[in-house]
Design an enzyme around this catalytic site. Structure first.
Site, PDB file in Angstrom:
ATOM      1  N   LYS A  81       5.569  -0.822  -1.884  1.00  8.01           N
ATOM      2  CA  LYS A  81       5.003  -0.701  -0.531  1.00  8.01           C
ATOM      3  C   LYS A  81       3.491  -0.786  -0.632  1.00  8.01           C
ATOM      4  O   LYS A  81       2.873  -0.147  -1.489  1.00  8.01           O
ATOM      5  CB  LYS A  81       5.440   0.617   0.097  1.00  8.01           C
ATOM      6  N   ASP A  91       9.662   7.098   0.377  1.00  5.79           N
ATOM      7  CA  ASP A  91       8.440   6.324   0.154  1.00  5.79           C
ATOM      8  C   ASP A  91       7.459   7.219  -0.588  1.00  5.79           C
ATOM      9  O   ASP A  91       6.846   8.115   0.004  1.00  5.79           O
ATOM     10  CB  ASP A  91       7.846   5.854   1.484  1.00  5.79           C
ATOM     11  N   LYS A 145       7.631  -3.810   1.023  1.00 11.28           N
ATOM     12  CA  LYS A 145       7.384  -3.215   2.340  1.00 11.28           C
ATOM     13  C   LYS A 145       5.898  -3.320   2.632  1.00 11.28           C
ATOM     14  O   LYS A 145       5.068  -2.773   1.902  1.00 11.28           O
ATOM     15  CB  LYS A 145       7.828  -1.755   2.388  1.00 11.28           C
TER      16      LYS A 145
END
Length: 215
Positions: A150, A88, A179
Site C-alpha cells: 500500500k 493495513d 493498494k
C-alpha cells in the site's frame, strides 16, 4: 459509476471520528457495496454490530509505523478478534531507509504468521522513499507472502503517485497486489490509478468517486 465501488476501501481514519461517523460509513457500505470500509481498530466492534456480514479493513501501528514488532502483533491479534478482515500495517520507514533486511523480514514474517488467512497489506509510505527503497521493501513483502503493498497512510506530505504504482506493477506484477491510497479524491484520478496497476483504491471520498457524472 457504481462499478468502481468494488475497487474502493471507503475510509474514515480521522482522529476525531465518532461512533455516529462509523455508523454512517456502515450505512454507505450497505447501500453502495464498496470493497470494504477502512476504520480505526477501536471502532471495529461498532461496525460489526451494525452489519454482521460487512467486510472490514483496519490499520495497525497507524500512522507512523515505528511501534515494536511485538506491539504490532498485539494490535493485529486484537483487530482480528474484533472482526477485521484486512489489516493495513504501517511499515517501519526508518528501517527501510536503513536497509535493515533482518529486522524488516522478521517483522513481516511474524505478522504474516499470526494473520494466517486474513488479507495483509503493508503501507510503505512512498513519499519518504526513492525507487530503490520501494524496490527493496516490496521485494521483502512479496518474499514473505504479503498480499498487498500500500502506497501511503494519507497522513504525510503527499499520497499516492501514479509513477510509483506503475513502477511497482512493472517490477512485481503477479507477485503482490497494489493498494493506492492518499489524495485520490475523484473518479478520473481513481481510474488513472486502476489503469496504472492499482488493485484497490483507499480513499475517504468514495461517494464522490462513485457519483461522478460526465459534464
Amino acid at each position: 459509476m457504481l462499478g468502481i465501488a468494488k475497487f474502493i476501501d471507503q475510509t474514515n481514519l480521522k482522529q476525531d471520528a465518532s461512533e455516529s461517523d462509523i455508523i454512517k460509513l456502515v450505512e454507505e457500505q450497505r447501500k453502495y457495496k464498496f470493497r470494504s470500509i477502512c476504520i480505526a481498530p477501536s471502532f471495529l466492534q461498532v461496525a460489526r454490530k451494525n452489519l454482521q456480514n460487512i467486510y472490514l479493513t483496519t490499520v495497525i501501528s497507524f500512522p507512523n509505523g515505528y511501534a515494536s514488532t511485538e506491539a504490532k502483533i498485539f494490535e493485529a491479534k486484537d483487530a482480528i478478534k474484533n472482526g477485521a478482515n484486512d489489516l493495513d500495517i504501517v511499515s517501519n520507514i526508518g528501517r527501510i531507509k536503513m536497509r535493515d533486511y533482518d529486522y524488516l523480514s522478521k517483522e513481516v514474517n511474524a505478522l504474516r504468521e499470526i494473520t494466517k488467512s486474513h488479507i495483509l497489506k503493508f503501507i510503505i509510505e512512498t513519499s519518504f522513499l526513492n525507487k530503490e527503497d520501494i524496490l527493496y521493501i516490496t521485494k521483502i513483502l512479496a518474499e514473505n507472502g504479503v498480499d498487498y503493498v500500500k502506497t501511503s497512510t494519507g497522513f504525510t506530505k503527499s499520497g499516492a503517485k501514479l509513477d510509483d504504482v506503475k513502477f511497482i506493477k512493472e517490477n512485481f506484477d503477479g507477485k503482490i497486489k497494489i493498494k493506492a491510497s492518499g489524495g485520490i479524491s475523484d473518479y478520473k484520478t481513481a481510474l488513472d490509478f486502476i489503469d496504472a496497476g492499482a488493485d484497490v483504491i483507499g480513499t475517504s471520498r468514495g461517494l464522490e468517486i462513485i457519483n461522478y457524472k460526465e459534464i
